[in-house]
Design an enzyme around this catalytic site. Structure first.
Site, PDB file in Angstrom:
ATOM      1  N   LYS A 102      68.804  74.373 -12.623  1.00 19.70           N
ATOM      2  CA  LYS A 102      68.130  75.671 -12.767  1.00 19.70           C
ATOM      3  C   LYS A 102      69.094  76.861 -12.731  1.00 19.70           C
ATOM      4  CE  LYS A 102      63.816  74.202 -12.971  1.00 19.70           C
ATOM      5  NZ  LYS A 102      63.038  74.354 -14.221  1.00 19.70           N
ATOM      6  N   GLU A 148      58.550  82.641 -11.089  1.00 16.67           N
ATOM      7  CA  GLU A 148      57.599  81.677 -10.546  1.00 16.67           C
ATOM      8  C   GLU A 148      58.389  80.455 -10.113  1.00 16.67           C
ATOM      9  OE1 GLU A 148      58.449  81.745 -13.682  1.00 16.67           O
ATOM     10  OE2 GLU A 148      58.917  79.621 -13.963  1.00 16.67           O
ATOM     11  N   SER A 156      68.938  65.908 -13.033  1.00 13.91           N
ATOM     12  CA  SER A 156      68.736  67.359 -13.040  1.00 13.91           C
ATOM     13  C   SER A 156      68.844  68.000 -11.663  1.00 13.91           C
ATOM     14  CB  SER A 156      67.378  67.692 -13.659  1.00 13.91           C
ATOM     15  OG  SER A 156      66.350  66.990 -12.990  1.00 13.91           O
TER      16      SER A 156
END
Lengths: 393, 263
Positions: A89, A111, A378
């Site tokens: 991210k 969010e 990830s």
């Protein structure tokens, strides 16, 4: 043809479905984003933070014991879990926060589902000295309490969302409501390849570094391209980040692994591509889980980061055009994936990434000759450990 | 010319402004919705906006969000709302517009929606998350059937966009009075008059102002520059205050009548 087209569409998907108040801002953002794509200073700055702050490039690690277990597959792990803040991210939030600065926005909102994007946003905002507020469903705040604490430590305000299903979808509704209200001074950092144009292309381009590195690293190690790419898909940013650089490599099969939750036929899953229909949610047209009346369904996954009834429009396009295949594994299988990687390689993956890991067993069973695969790891599993204690042993 | 166009023509001739009332269809139930629309007509309401409830109403504040949730619990859907409109049409010719998010319409099928809405007696459609850029198909279908497609301008709309939007909007132009979601505000933006005047330079079409307007004083002040005023959340609040009471329709209509006579 390069996608999206000029109006932000990937075939029939994508586009811009937002209240009028946001339209001028999105025009602005689109203009700034495309101009920065060829801006040397911006590219240098982004590369600097990815390298010096987030710790790129990440390793492409040959998982030998896992490969031996799978027999027919030689598995390379793209170690996004090793990045600062523990997941892919951060690639995107660093990129977007730099765009926000260029647009002279002083306040950041986002969010978050699992909290990984929230933490990554709070981190990037702290780094740049910008005010930051995060919207998070109360259900997610409970199951990801540690990430809530991290965001607060980083100076962000975490706003609990109690509307609707109290998960990622509702957090995104609240973030958009804030955005419409504070559009003049606020930049909304969307965490996935979703939302209105230009977000899907912007997030993709900031995450594309995953695939660009992996392709280069794999070519160096194996002197050829991999047979498969495997990544989990919720909104789909880590998957699109891995896939994008391989788009024109026709021999490379891409596989997105969705969350089948309690089973694809249970109505408690997040398999928006496999079980969804075309529709509009959060600003773009894509494949979404909806009722016969066009109401958005509540998704379910053990992995908060996959718990979303929509998916990025480019994934819907990849599926429709046949460029990628989409499959799904259950909550239970994902837990097995988490254990498998932990015990075969000493790497505890995030529950999200565990979906991709366990799919390898299915892929291995279908594969007769030896194949090479890159899996996008990830995120790391630290955030899930607390919630998992009761589930696994 | 549909009922909305006729209404504005008639109001213009009488040098009057429109009072437009928003309610969510199916809150507290469709029977009451039908009664409210009929009572509103008698209370001086010129046009009714019927809200189609949606699971993710991202342009709405807490009052209409909660209202949508209540309607969805009644399993209200587009089909049932169109049936309700048909029943209203048996008794009234008040202009009716559906206010809906895009997905329920898209899922229903745009062409089918236009045909069924028109057949039921709907005069216009207002879709807050569907900008003109994505509306080509809907506009084409609606035009052929004389269903008005109302588009929005807002405080952030650039002059170039404003030109395009007012050209494409039919029935009226919806000016969003503030940057934000629906819901009553104590104070309205002082820029409303200036913005409405800016739009008026570009079009002869009626310009109506909504979002945030809740009191008779606000209705009165906004209607000085606008051709119509839209009130939603304040009316929903009145419905909530009276839900379960025998006099719901009477009490809410009395509240609405006070707003309607302020234009």
């Amino acid at each position: 043809m390069t996608l999206p087209d000029k109006t932000g569409h990937f075939g029939e998907f994508g586009g811009r479905f937002v209240p009028e108040t946001l339209m001028a801002l999105l025009d602005d953002l689109e203009r700034v984003f495309y101009s920065l794509k060829s801006d040397k200073e911006f590219k240098k700055e982004f590369a600097f933070y990815l390298r010096e702050y987030a710790d790129r490039p990440t390793n492409l690690y040959l998982a030998e014991r896992l490969s031996r277990h799978l027999k027919t597959l030689k598995v390379y792990l793209k170690r996004e879990d090793l990045l600062h803040t523990g997941a892919h991210k951060i690639n995107n939030t660093l990129g977007q926060v730099l765009v926000a600065k260029r647009m002279k926005k002083e306040r950041i909102i986002a969010e978050t589902g699992a909290g990984q994007h929230g933490v990554a946003t709070a981190t990037a905002a702290a780094l740049m000295g910008l005010r930051c507020e995060i919207y998070m469903g109360v259900e997610d705040m409970e199951r990801q309490a540690l990430n809530v604490f991290r965001m607060r430590l980083l100076g962000a305000k975490v706003n609990p969302v109690t509307s609707g299903s109290q998960t990622l979808k509702d957090a995104m509704n609240e973030a958009i409501r804030d955005w419409v209200t504070n559009v003049q001074n606020t930049f909304y950092i969307i965490g996935s390849v979703a939302g209105p144009h230009p977000y899907p292309v912007m997030v993709r381009d900031f995450q594309a570094v995953i695939g660009q590195e992996a392709r280069r690293q794999f070519l160096k190690k194996e002197k050829k391209l991999p047979d498969y790419l495997v990544a989990c898909v919720g909104g789909g940013s880590n998957a699109m980040g891995l896939f994008h650089a391989f788009f024109h490599d026709a021999g490379v099969r891409m596989i997105g692994v969705e969350a089948a939750g309690r089973g694809l036929n249970s109505d408690e899953h997040s398999a928006s591509i496999l079980k969804g229909e075309i529709g509009v949610l959060h600003g773009s047209k894509s494949s979404i889980l909806q009722t016969k009346d066009g109401q958005i369904k509540v998704a379910h996954s053990i992995a908060a980061g996959l718990d979303y009834p929509g998916v990025g429009p480019e994934h819907a396009y990849y599926q429709k055009s046949g460029r990628a295949d989409y499959v799904a594994v259950t909550d239970q299988e994902a837990l097995e994936g988490l254990k498998l990687l932990s015990q075969s390689e000493g790497i505890i993956p995030a529950l999200e990434s565990s979906h991709a890991v366990i799919y390898l067993e299915k892929l291995a069973r279908k594969t007769t000759s030896a194949k090479n695969v890159i899996v996008c790891l990830s995120g790391r599993g630290d955030k899930d450990v607390g919630a998992l204690k009761d589930l696994i042993y | 010319m549909n009922r909305i166009d006729k209404k504005f023509k008639e109001l213009k001739e009488r040098k009057k402004k429109a009072f437009i009332a928003f309610i969510t269809a199916g809150d507290p139930n469709l029977k009451v919705t039908e009664q409210l629309v009929l009572a509103f007509e008698a209370s001086g309401v010129d046009i009714v906006e019927l809200g189609v409830p949606f699971s993710d109403p991202l342009a709405d504040g807490p009052v209409i969000q909660a209202s949508s949730q209540r309607a969805l619990k009644q399993e209200v859907n587009l089909r049932k709302i169109l049936d309700c409109v048909k029943r209203i049409r048996g008794k009234s010719q008040i202009p009716l517009a559906l206010m809906t998010y895009y997905n329920p319409v898209f899922h229903y099928g745009e062409d089918q929606f236009v045909a069924d809405a028109r057949e039921a007696g709907v005069d216009g459609v207002i879709i807050p998350d569907l900008p003109p850029e994505e509306s080509k198909n809907l506009i084409k279908g609606a035009k052929a059937q004389d269903l008005s497609t109302v588009f929005f301008i807002s405080p952030t709309t650039t002059p170039e966009r404003m030109k395009r939007v007012v050209n494409l909007s039919t029935g009226f132009i919806y000016y969003v009075s503030l940057t934000g979601v629906t819901g009553a505000r104590n104070q309205l933006s002082p820029s409303i008059t200036r913005q409405v005047e800016a739009a008026r330079k570009l079009t002869d079409k009626p310009i109506c102002v909504g979002f945030g307007v809740s009191s008779a004083e606000q209705v009165s002040s906004v209607s000085k520059s606008a051709d119509g005023v839209i009130v939603g959340s304040a009316i929903i609040n009145a419905i909530v205050r009276n839900t379960g009471k025998r006099d719901l329709v009477k009490n809410v209509s009395r509240f609405v009548a006070r707003l309607a006579c302020a234009v």
